[in-house]
Design a protein around this motif. Sequence first.
Motif, PDB file in Angstrom:
ATOM      1  N   ILE A  16       7.092   0.153 -11.196  1.00  0.00           N
ATOM      2  CA  ILE A  16       7.112   0.706 -12.550  1.00  0.00           C
ATOM      3  C   ILE A  16       5.953   0.159 -13.374  1.00  0.00           C
ATOM      4  O   ILE A  16       5.258   0.915 -14.076  1.00  0.00           O
ATOM      5  CB  ILE A  16       8.471   0.419 -13.219  1.00  0.00           C
ATOM      6  CG1 ILE A  16       9.563   1.238 -12.526  1.00  0.00           C
ATOM      7  CG2 ILE A  16       8.429   0.724 -14.710  1.00  0.00           C
ATOM      8  CD1 ILE A  16      10.977   0.846 -12.906  1.00  0.00           C
ATOM      9  N   ALA A  17       5.713  -1.148 -13.290  1.00  0.00           N
ATOM     10  CA  ALA A  17       4.598  -1.740 -14.035  1.00  0.00           C
ATOM     11  C   ALA A  17       3.263  -1.192 -13.532  1.00  0.00           C
ATOM     12  O   ALA A  17       2.346  -0.957 -14.322  1.00  0.00           O
ATOM     13  CB  ALA A  17       4.630  -3.255 -13.918  1.00  0.00           C
ATOM     14  N   GLY A  18       3.157  -0.974 -12.224  1.00  0.00           N
ATOM     15  CA  GLY A  18       1.933  -0.401 -11.665  1.00  0.00           C
ATOM     16  C   GLY A  18       1.674   1.005 -12.173  1.00  0.00           C
ATOM     17  O   GLY A  18       0.535   1.362 -12.492  1.00  0.00           O
ATOM     18  N   THR A  68       4.272  -7.812 -17.093  1.00  0.00           N
ATOM     19  CA  THR A  68       5.451  -7.443 -16.306  1.00  0.00           C
ATOM     20  C   THR A  68       5.163  -7.612 -14.819  1.00  0.00           C
ATOM     21  O   THR A  68       6.002  -8.096 -14.060  1.00  0.00           O
ATOM     22  CB  THR A  68       5.875  -5.998 -16.615  1.00  0.00           C
ATOM     23  OG1 THR A  68       6.152  -5.893 -18.012  1.00  0.00           O
ATOM     24  CG2 THR A  68       7.099  -5.594 -15.826  1.00  0.00           C
ATOM     25  N   THR A  69       3.969  -7.221 -14.391  1.00  0.00           N
ATOM     26  CA  THR A  69       3.575  -7.392 -12.988  1.00  0.00           C
ATOM     27  C   THR A  69       3.563  -8.867 -12.609  1.00  0.00           C
ATOM     28  O   THR A  69       4.074  -9.247 -11.548  1.00  0.00           O
ATOM     29  CB  THR A  69       2.191  -6.761 -12.736  1.00  0.00           C
ATOM     30  OG1 THR A  69       2.258  -5.369 -13.042  1.00  0.00           O
ATOM     31  CG2 THR A  69       1.747  -6.943 -11.312  1.00  0.00           C
ATOM     32  N   LYS A  70       3.001  -9.698 -13.468  1.00  0.00           N
ATOM     33  CA  LYS A  70       2.967 -11.139 -13.192  1.00  0.00           C
ATOM     34  C   LYS A  70       4.387 -11.707 -13.101  1.00  0.00           C
ATOM     35  O   LYS A  70       4.678 -12.517 -12.221  1.00  0.00           O
ATOM     36  CB  LYS A  70       2.182 -11.868 -14.279  1.00  0.00           C
ATOM     37  CG  LYS A  70       0.696 -11.656 -14.198  1.00  0.00           C
ATOM     38  CD  LYS A  70      -0.017 -12.395 -15.314  1.00  0.00           C
ATOM     39  CE  LYS A  70      -1.504 -12.149 -15.268  1.00  0.00           C
ATOM     40  NZ  LYS A  70      -2.195 -12.792 -16.388  1.00  0.00           N
ATOM     41  N   THR A  71       5.270 -11.286 -14.001  1.00  0.00           N
ATOM     42  CA  THR A  71       6.653 -11.766 -13.984  1.00  0.00           C
ATOM     43  C   THR A  71       7.359 -11.332 -12.706  1.00  0.00           C
ATOM     44  O   THR A  71       8.090 -12.115 -12.092  1.00  0.00           O
ATOM     45  CB  THR A  71       7.411 -11.241 -15.226  1.00  0.00           C
ATOM     46  OG1 THR A  71       6.727 -11.700 -16.402  1.00  0.00           O
ATOM     47  CG2 THR A  71       8.847 -11.717 -15.243  1.00  0.00           C
ATOM     48  N   GLY A  74      15.235  -4.519  -8.728  1.00  0.00           N
ATOM     49  CA  GLY A  74      14.593  -5.539  -7.908  1.00  0.00           C
ATOM     50  C   GLY A  74      13.156  -5.786  -8.315  1.00  0.00           C
ATOM     51  O   GLY A  74      12.576  -5.058  -9.123  1.00  0.00           O
ATOM     52  N   ALA A  75      12.587  -6.812  -7.726  1.00  0.00           N
ATOM     53  CA  ALA A  75      11.202  -7.168  -8.028  1.00  0.00           C
ATOM     54  C   ALA A  75      10.244  -6.054  -7.623  1.00  0.00           C
ATOM     55  O   ALA A  75       9.265  -5.785  -8.319  1.00  0.00           O
ATOM     56  CB  ALA A  75      10.833  -8.465  -7.329  1.00  0.00           C
ATOM     57  N   PHE A  76      10.539  -5.385  -6.505  1.00  0.00           N
ATOM     58  CA  PHE A  76       9.649  -4.303  -6.069  1.00  0.00           C
ATOM     59  C   PHE A  76       9.707  -3.119  -7.021  1.00  0.00           C
ATOM     60  O   PHE A  76       8.693  -2.459  -7.247  1.00  0.00           O
ATOM     61  CB  PHE A  76       9.983  -3.871  -4.637  1.00  0.00           C
ATOM     62  CG  PHE A  76       9.589  -4.890  -3.605  1.00  0.00           C
ATOM     63  CD1 PHE A  76       8.265  -5.250  -3.441  1.00  0.00           C
ATOM     64  CD2 PHE A  76      10.546  -5.496  -2.814  1.00  0.00           C
ATOM     65  CE1 PHE A  76       7.889  -6.201  -2.499  1.00  0.00           C
ATOM     66  CE2 PHE A  76      10.183  -6.441  -1.875  1.00  0.00           C
ATOM     67  CZ  PHE A  76       8.853  -6.804  -1.715  1.00  0.00           C
ATOM     68  N   ASP A  77      10.905  -2.852  -7.581  1.00  0.00           N
ATOM     69  CA  ASP A  77      11.017  -1.783  -8.582  1.00  0.00           C
ATOM     70  C   ASP A  77      10.188  -2.127  -9.815  1.00  0.00           C
ATOM     71  O   ASP A  77       9.502  -1.266 -10.367  1.00  0.00           O
ATOM     72  CB  ASP A  77      12.473  -1.562  -8.978  1.00  0.00           C
ATOM     73  CG  ASP A  77      13.303  -0.958  -7.862  1.00  0.00           C
ATOM     74  OD1 ASP A  77      12.735  -0.200  -7.042  1.00  0.00           O
ATOM     75  OD2 ASP A  77      14.518  -1.241  -7.805  1.00  0.00           O
TER      76      ASP A  77
END
Length: 129
Positions: free
Chosen positions: A9-11, A113-116, A2-5
Amino acid sequence: MGAFDMLRIAGSSMGMHQTWLDALANNIANVNTATRTNQKAFQGQMVIASADPNGGVDVAGIALTDGQGRVVNDPSNALADAEGNIRLPDIDLASQMTQLVMAQRGFQASVQTTKTAQDTYNAALQIGR
């Protein structure tokens, strides 16, 4: 996934890469830090990364390089001993600069990745409207 995952991960990747960048900047700034031969040389920092079992990456620790350094003859240096020697850190500037480029690229990839993930989350919210 999901987007939150993806955000989590990117964070974690951004945090690890920022720590790596900070360590490299410190090493590069101190590559020519001289000490007396009876003292330890500046000890460079090496970031130890580990995989997070839930995805992402963690900083497992910071290892220090050997304090032995290298002895260089520089009689004009104020810290020189009776033989004209000083102790410098055993840090390879070319290696540090190469790692700096890798850490910067990793950080940039994490930001993208965070922006995406944010765009994906926003698109999902727009569907519900």
